[in-house]
Design an enzyme around this catalytic site. Structure first.
Site, mmCIF file in Angstrom:
data_model
loop_
_atom_site.group_PDB
_atom_site.id
_atom_site.type_symbol
_atom_site.label_atom_id
_atom_site.label_comp_id
_atom_site.label_asym_id
_atom_site.label_seq_id
_atom_site.Cartn_x
_atom_site.Cartn_y
_atom_site.Cartn_z
ATOM 1 N N TYR A 52 21.728 45.388 31.799
ATOM 2 C CA TYR A 52 20.722 44.884 30.857
ATOM 3 C C TYR A 52 19.327 45.382 31.258
ATOM 4 O O TYR A 52 18.888 45.128 32.393
ATOM 5 C CB TYR A 52 20.797 43.361 30.877
ATOM 6 C CG TYR A 52 19.624 42.588 30.306
ATOM 7 C CD1 TYR A 52 18.988 41.613 31.075
ATOM 8 C CD2 TYR A 52 19.178 42.784 29.005
ATOM 9 C CE1 TYR A 52 17.928 40.871 30.572
ATOM 10 C CE2 TYR A 52 18.120 42.040 28.488
ATOM 11 C CZ TYR A 52 17.495 41.092 29.272
ATOM 12 O OH TYR A 52 16.458 40.357 28.762
ATOM 13 N N ILE A 67 25.933 34.467 31.228
ATOM 14 C CA ILE A 67 25.264 34.091 29.985
ATOM 15 C C ILE A 67 26.139 34.312 28.754
ATOM 16 O O ILE A 67 25.964 33.642 27.730
ATOM 17 C CB ILE A 67 23.920 34.848 29.850
ATOM 18 C CG1 ILE A 67 23.044 34.259 28.750
ATOM 19 C CG2 ILE A 67 24.154 36.321 29.625
ATOM 20 C CD1 ILE A 67 21.674 34.909 28.641
ATOM 21 N N LYS A 76 22.843 32.834 24.096
ATOM 22 C CA LYS A 76 23.853 33.693 23.487
ATOM 23 C C LYS A 76 25.021 32.887 22.918
ATOM 24 O O LYS A 76 25.433 33.086 21.781
ATOM 25 C CB LYS A 76 24.391 34.688 24.517
ATOM 26 C CG LYS A 76 23.305 35.418 25.270
ATOM 27 C CD LYS A 76 22.469 36.326 24.367
ATOM 28 C CE LYS A 76 21.373 37.006 25.175
ATOM 29 N NZ LYS A 76 20.493 37.830 24.346
ATOM 30 N N ASP A 102 25.720 36.435 36.532
ATOM 31 C CA ASP A 102 25.038 36.013 35.316
ATOM 32 C C ASP A 102 26.117 35.857 34.248
ATOM 33 O O ASP A 102 26.663 36.851 33.747
ATOM 34 C CB ASP A 102 24.009 37.079 34.912
ATOM 35 C CG ASP A 102 23.176 36.648 33.710
ATOM 36 O OD1 ASP A 102 23.628 35.756 32.958
ATOM 37 O OD2 ASP A 102 22.098 37.227 33.504
#
Lengths: 469, 483
Positions: free
Chosen positions: A145, A232, A272, A230
């Site tokens: 990312y 998410i 998300k 992470d």
């Protein structure tokens, strides 16, 4: 003497990167079905807009949560004053239970170990402040990312050293790649403090395999470093193989109360899974009390609005709602994903087989003039300015191979997605025609054959037992 | 085991493992005492009353009424639901335009519309806490320093220094001149820093002041602006208490007004920190604002605001509320009125038992002078007195030392975070404590004008000292100067 700080005048914020330039172009000429049908379609934003109606109908049925009320009584004053960085207990409870539900209740989370932050952006930066000194490094598998360059490095002074992953094995992490990253860090005189992975991956859209997760646990045990996972996108896993959280692996290996247990930290957010990026709800989950204590104090710099905590505690405490939401959301993501994949196929474009996320990792290597990042940029500019699609070039995600692009599918209507695929097909047809008429038409045929072969290879790969993708 | 522990600690950064978070300060000890035994009118009437928290609870019911009449302000209500999707999805760090417009307008109104603010210079942050840290990141490198007049808000030690590596150099302002900021003090602090090779990047002032409750006059502000211009350093003005000014005679002057009128000033050096936590009483909503006259700072701070944006749900609520001109004007006027009333009642109550405060015209607290009650003029004595106030009088007040006050014996007492009844109880506890101590220590009933003045003794030995000292009557210049 400079008037401003070094941080203010450098560009580690990363906003000069192409990732953001595409956004800027989009903003100048945004697509609108009615007002601007020839505008640029935003496919560079990993948002989940597929399930808002579920949220809206819940709100309709639950007016109290909306209106600062509990059992008809106004609690406005209580909420307006609540600034305790330990967070609203009811919200934390609902959040950890939601996280557990997403993981099929295979693991449970403790409210005393969760720290609320202003989005995952803040969570990741805070963990860097807690775990590393300026000049120390974290290893990250590529592609990653683009926001990490800002979140992990900018104000913390921490460095990122890439773990190079390639398409040869579906961009999975290998022991060799990690070792090489270590050597690279050494060459740069950087002390490695840990590894940070995104699972499910952004931009790949794949869940990490058990093998990869076990490998990571082995590495961090051996090197005595941290692991940040992470997660998410954990609620966006829509098909097999399912999601395996790092906590599940630790549990399977009986790592509770060992030192490595204390060095694994999870980052989460509702941006998300629930599609609520505006509400700035992030979280750090750590088994280490000192990390929790330090991160909690640091969260003062970015607490979650009490108004939002209250609303979401009511929402997430409604188990009937969360169960239905999780399964319905997955269904819609799967459907939308399939539409993008088939649309790409019609244009002769393949993508990495994925089972999660809000995007696909698309292979356009065969459309490059040459196997270089310059050619990738050239192609990208054509796609943004001529085809009018804002997609994210792989180079902005630090991919080592030119020609890959991240294309989002969950932030638009079905019709818009259809239109974007039509535009893409038209573009591919036109350039293959052009290229066909040029002297290197033979190599194009070869590359198409190559990509077709890859496609076939991928299809047969799928038939295998999934344990490795 | 020991090896394992230190091994564990090494795995954390120095920032995380150290105490730069500042929570070992006595400012927070009182909170802990309160938390273990909090006052409640029915459940725990003998508990500790919280007077260490500068919160504004005086006008919440005005806001509640407004909310009831404006359901559209909530994106979750039936009336506002059609906006839910757009707002929930909105994460642009520029913030909702209507939010910026409403906040800019509000800031202007708070300053009597004597000056206007540009919505494009409004940058969000995670409360004023986040704002201060971000401004420090933008203006200074690790090792650089800001000058801060004492006494100052204890949170600055954490907000400006902890993760930034920036230092704070105190500008000593003391009780000899009512803690006023003087150019001599400013120059002296600057020179001293230069001699120690500390690079000063700017001056940080809180105006109106926390903990003093006073605000700077126009001349002093202009002098400070000249000072920073001459040295080419920044001026950060924390105006978080701007709407808590309650006196009409002396009107608050914002740095924005000075800049507006002073063409010579380099506007690139001027920055304002603001928040809705004090003026509106919304600390839970985390609405912090950075307002800079420097374009580069606006741009950088805005990028950094990603680390602490205001929830879009809250932005929407605030935008709707602060766009209601009628409500805002009524709120500002009513809030000032209620703060004034509370301030008057409290200062009067304290004066009845011979306790004086710095004359103030803003803020949610009083700067109380108890130095005459100290065994000796030391911080140890201040701490001892403070322990008594917490444990015996059962009030959590904040000791001056936690504000870096150069004179021992001063305490900040908050008065706007409770209802009238609780305030009366707090005052009565102070009164009965003072009376009890006098009665117990004066067995031979010497004639004392105790209705007007009181002697307080911590021990009989101290009482002897006290009997020799002058009576604290309202006519005494010592008392007059402070009330």
């Amino acid at each position: 003497m400079g008037l401003l700080s070094g941080k203010a005048t450098c560009n580690t914020h990363g906003q000069d990167s192409s990732y953001f330039l595409g956004w800027q172009e989009y903003e100048k000429n945004p697509y609108d079905e009615v007002q601007n049908p020839t505008g640029i379609i935003q496919m560079g934003l990993a948002e989940n807009q597929l399930s808002f109606d579920l949220l809206e109908s819940w709100l309709d049925r639950n007016p109290d949560a909306a209106g600062f009320k509990r059992d008809g009584q106004s609690i406005f004053r209580e909420l307006a004053l609540f600034q305790d960085y330990h967070g609203l207990p009811a919200f934390k409870k609902a959040l950890v239970e939601f996280m557990s539900e997403i993981r099929g209740n295979k693991v449970t989370f403790d409210t005393s170990k969760i720290v609320l932050t202003a989005g995952a952006t803040s969570a990741n930066e805070t963990l860097m402040f807690c775990l590393a000194e300026p000049g120390e490094a974290f290893l990250l598998p590529t592609p990653y990312y683009p926001g990490f360059d800002r979140d992990l490095k900018w104000r913390t002074g921490v460095e990122i050293v890439p773990i190079q992953c390639t398409s040869l094995n579906g961009f999975q992490i290998t022991e060799t790649a990690i070792e090489e990253a270590y050597q690279l860090a050494q060459k740069r005189h950087l002390k490695v403090k840990g590894v940070l992975v995104t699972n499910p991956s952004n931009p790949l859209g794949t869940t990490m395999s058990r093998n990869e997760l076990n490998l990571l646990v082995n590495i961090i045990t051996e090197k005595n470093i941290h692991l940040i996972s992470d997660e998410i996108y954990s609620g966006t896993v829509f098909s097999s193989p399912g999601f395996v959280s790092i906590m599940e692996i630790l549990k399977d290996r009986n790592c509770e109360n060992t030192q490595v247990w204390n060095r694994v930290h999870i980052v989460y957010s509702l941006s998300k899974d629930l599609g609520l990026p505006g509400f700035r709800v992030g979280a750090i989950y750590s088994n280490d009390d000192m990390v929790v204590a330090a991160a909690t104090k640091m969260s003062s710099f970015g607490l979650v609005s009490s108004q939002t905590q209250y609303l979401l505690s009511a929402l997430l405490s409604d188990k009937k709602f969360t169960q239905n939401y999780i399964s319905e959301n997955k269904k819609r993501l799967k459907q939308r994903h399939r539409k993008l994949v088939s649309g790409l196929e019609k244009a002769g474009i393949s993508c990495l087989k994925s089972n999660a996320g809000l995007f696909c990792w698309v292979d356009m290597r065969h459309l490059l003039r040459s196997n270089t990042f310059e050619a990738e940029m050239e192609l990208w500019k054509k796609i943004v300015y001529d085809v009018k699609l804002n997609i994210s070039p792989g180079s902005s995600c630090h991919c080592t191979e030119p020609g890959w692009f991240r294309v989002c599918f969950a932030n638009m209507s079905e019709d818009t997605l259809k239109l974007s695929m039509q535009r893409l097909k038209a573009f591919v047809d036109s350039i293959t025609t052009t290229l066909h008429n040029q002297s290197n038409h033979q190599s194009i045929k070869n590359s198409r054959r190559r990509s077709l072969t890859k496609w076939v290879f991928r299809l047969s790969f799928d038939d295998r037992v999934t344990g490795e993708r | 085991m020991a090896f394992a522990l230190s091994n564990q600690e090494q795995l954390l950064s120095k920032i995380a493992a150290g105490n730069g978070h500042g929570e070992d300060s006595p400012y927070f000890d009182g909170w802990k005492a309160f938390e273990s035994d909090p006052y409640h009118p029915t459940k725990n009437p003998n508990g500790v009353i919280q007077m260490g928290l500068a919160e504004n609870l005086l006008c919440h019911e005005l806001v509640e009424d407004w909310l009831m009449n404006n359901p559209k302000a909530s994106i979750c209500s039936a009336e506002g639901l059609n906006e839910f999707k757009g707002i929930a999805n909105f994460q642009d760090y520029h913030g909702l335009p209507e939010f910026r417009n409403a906040v800019a307008k509000f800031m202007g109104k708070v300053r009597g519309n004597r000056v206007t603010f540009d919505p494009d210079r409004i940058v969000m942050s995670g409360g004023a806490t986040g704002a201060h840290e971000t401004v420090a990141f933008c203006l200074a490198d690790p090792g650089d320093a800001f000058l801060v007049p004492t006494p100052y808000y204890p949170g600055f030690d954490r907000d400006l220094r902890w993760r930034t590596g920036v230092q704070l150099v105190p500008v000593v302002c003391d009780s000899s001149n009512d803690f006023k900021v003087t150019m001599e003090a400013l120059e002296a602090a600057y020179e001293k820093a230069q001699e120690s090779n500390i690079r000063i990047k700017g001056v940080l002032i809180t105006n109106p002041s926390n903990p003093l409750g006073t605000f700077l006059d126009r001349e002093t502000l202009k002098d400070i602006v000249s000072f920073i211009n001459e040295k080419n350093i920044h001026l950060v003005c924390d105006e978080i208490y701007a709407a808590t000014v309650f006196t009409k005679e002396s009107s608050f002057v914002s740095i924005a007004e000075i800049i507006d009128q002073d063409i010579a000033c380099n506007r690139n050096l001027i920055h304002i920190v603001y928040s809705l936590s004090k003026d509106m009483g919304f600390p839970g909503f985390r609405v912090g604002i950075i307002y800079s006259y420097n374009d580069q700072v606006v741009s950088c701070a805005r990028k950094m605001s990603s680390f602490g944006l205001v929830s879009s749900q809250t932005q929407h609520l605030i935008a709707t509320m602060l766009s209601d001109d009628q409500f805002v004007e009524k709120f500002i006027a009513e809030s000032a009125k209620r703060i004034a009333e509370r301030h008057k009642a409290f200062t009067w109550g304290l004066s009845q038992v011979g306790i004086g405060c710095l004359k103030s015209n803003a803020g949610l607290f009083l700067w109380m002078d108890l130095h005459h009650l100290l065994k000796e003029q030391t911080y140890e004595a201040e701490m001892a007195l403070w322990q008594v106030i917490i444990n015996e009088v059962k009030l959590n007040v904040s000791p001056g030392s936690s504000f870096h006050c150069p004179n021992p014996g001063w305490f900040r007492v908050c008065f706007a975070n409770m209802d009238d009844r609780t305030m009366e109880i707090a005052l009565s506890r102070i009164t009965s404590f003072m009376l009890k101590n006098v009665e117990a220590k004066v067995p031979n009933k010497k004639k004392l004008c105790w209705q007007r003045s009181l002697r307080l003794s911590m021990s009989s030995r101290r009482m002897d000292d006290f009997m020799a000292s002058p009576c604290m009557s309202p006519q005494s210049p010592l008392v007059q100067a402070r009330t």
